[in-house]
Design an enzyme around this catalytic site. Structure first.
Site, PDB file in Angstrom:
ATOM      1  N   GLU A  68       0.143   5.209  -1.432  1.00  0.00           N
ATOM      2  CA  GLU A  68       1.194   4.520  -0.664  1.00  0.00           C
ATOM      3  C   GLU A  68       0.886   4.595   0.834  1.00  0.00           C
ATOM      4  O   GLU A  68       1.017   3.606   1.559  1.00  0.00           O
ATOM      5  CB  GLU A  68       2.541   5.165  -0.964  1.00  0.00           C
ATOM      6  CG  GLU A  68       3.695   4.638  -0.124  1.00  0.00           C
ATOM      7  CD  GLU A  68       4.835   5.627  -0.040  1.00  0.00           C
ATOM      8  OE1 GLU A  68       5.686   5.439   0.848  1.00  0.00           O
ATOM      9  OE2 GLU A  68       4.878   6.587  -0.836  1.00  0.00           O
TER      10      GLU A  68
ATOM     11  N   ASP B 200       0.153   1.143   2.863  1.00  0.00           N
ATOM     12  CA  ASP B 200       1.029   0.751   3.970  1.00  0.00           C
ATOM     13  C   ASP B 200       0.203   0.282   5.160  1.00  0.00           C
ATOM     14  O   ASP B 200       0.513  -0.735   5.790  1.00  0.00           O
ATOM     15  CB  ASP B 200       1.914   1.938   4.351  1.00  0.00           C
ATOM     16  CG  ASP B 200       2.790   1.654   5.557  1.00  0.00           C
ATOM     17  OD1 ASP B 200       3.600   0.722   5.494  1.00  0.00           O
ATOM     18  OD2 ASP B 200       2.646   2.364   6.571  1.00  0.00           O
TER      19      ASP B 200
ATOM     20  N   ASP C 173       7.500   1.504  -2.536  1.00  0.00           N
ATOM     21  CA  ASP C 173       6.413   2.495  -2.483  1.00  0.00           C
ATOM     22  C   ASP C 173       5.291   2.134  -3.450  1.00  0.00           C
ATOM     23  O   ASP C 173       4.106   2.257  -3.132  1.00  0.00           O
ATOM     24  CB  ASP C 173       6.950   3.885  -2.826  1.00  0.00           C
ATOM     25  CG  ASP C 173       7.830   4.474  -1.739  1.00  0.00           C
ATOM     26  OD1 ASP C 173       7.881   3.896  -0.634  1.00  0.00           O
ATOM     27  OD2 ASP C 173       8.467   5.516  -1.997  1.00  0.00           O
TER      28      ASP C 173
ATOM     29  N   GLU D 125       3.110  -0.755  -2.198  1.00  0.00           N
ATOM     30  CA  GLU D 125       2.166  -0.267  -1.187  1.00  0.00           C
ATOM     31  C   GLU D 125       1.039   0.533  -1.835  1.00  0.00           C
ATOM     32  O   GLU D 125      -0.126   0.416  -1.426  1.00  0.00           O
ATOM     33  CB  GLU D 125       2.904   0.581  -0.154  1.00  0.00           C
ATOM     34  CG  GLU D 125       3.824  -0.230   0.740  1.00  0.00           C
ATOM     35  CD  GLU D 125       4.581   0.610   1.749  1.00  0.00           C
ATOM     36  OE1 GLU D 125       5.059   0.043   2.738  1.00  0.00           O
ATOM     37  OE2 GLU D 125       4.708   1.845   1.542  1.00  0.00           O
TER      38      GLU D 125
END
Length: 221
Positions: A40, A44, A113, A116
């Site tokens: 994650e 991101d 989450d 990502e």
């Protein structure tokens, strides 16, 4: 082809070299297995780079502030969760019993989450191009349909307050709730003359944003 590899190919448009990357991206921290949190973190940053590059090229007349407002909306947890619902992520998330009982698979926080993390897995498994192919397809309508740069709700509320002779709005945490794997924050936004609005989200920042949006809708009618 294993089940996870088939799903990745059909849903993310990538033939995985290491399906384990994607299995981990779909594994919630409530399990005893290696979970998605590190992926994650990576995803991101990869998502931010891809979308920033896309916006820079598409909206070449925008100043930095407008580009940033577009970016903030497009990479927000709310948008990532919406993408997760679009591609049907929820049934594939591996959850511990308590998280499953708490309905974590339908949580914006968890869905965002996982999306990502999947982008992070794509980057590890196929490089930037693999991640970019997925993002360009999944986010296409949201980017191309954003002809007018949005004003961030907190900025818009502050501008409204200044234009009407008020002090800036005040934000306060009303309560924190939810299990550790899926925290929820309720935040209030208020103006000196008494108007207030509350909103709940998976992070304080997003709750403030949603509270600002709700208050602006209330006072700017």
């Amino acid at each position: 082809m294993t089940g996870i590899a088939k799903w990745v190919r059909e849903t993310l448009g990538h033939d995985p070299v290491e399906p384990a990357h994607f299995a981990r991206a779909l594994t919630h921290p409530s399990t005893a297995d290696p979970d998605y949190q590190r992926l994650e973190f990576l995803g991101d940053r990869v998502l931010g780079l891809i979308v920033a590059d896309w916006l820079y090229a598409r909206y070449d007349a925008d100043a930095e502030g407008k580009l940033n407002n577009r970016l903030s909306q497009l990479v927000s947890g709310t948008t990532c969760a919406a993408i997760g619902r679009d591609i049907g992520v929820a049934p594939h998330i591996r959850l511990g019993k308590q998280a499953r009982d708490d309905g974590a698979a339908d949580s914006d926080n968890v869905l965002g989450d996982v999306v990502e993390a999947l982008i992070g897995a794509l980057y590890l498994d196929g490089g930037l191009e693999a991640a970019k192919r997925f993002v360009l397809g999944a986010w296409d309508g949201r980017v191309t349909g954003m002809e007018k740069a949005p004003l961030h709700p907190k900025s818009a509320l502050q501008e409204w307050a200044a234009a009407n002779g008020f002090e800036p709005p005040v934000y306060a945490i009303v309560r924190e709730s939810g299990p550790p794997h899926d925290p929820r924050f309720t935040v209030s936004a208020s103006l000196p003359r008494g108007e207030t609005a509350e909103a709940e989200a998976g992070s304080k920042r997003e709750a403030e944003t949603e509270a600002a949006k709700a208050l602006l809708e209330k006072v700017a009618k």
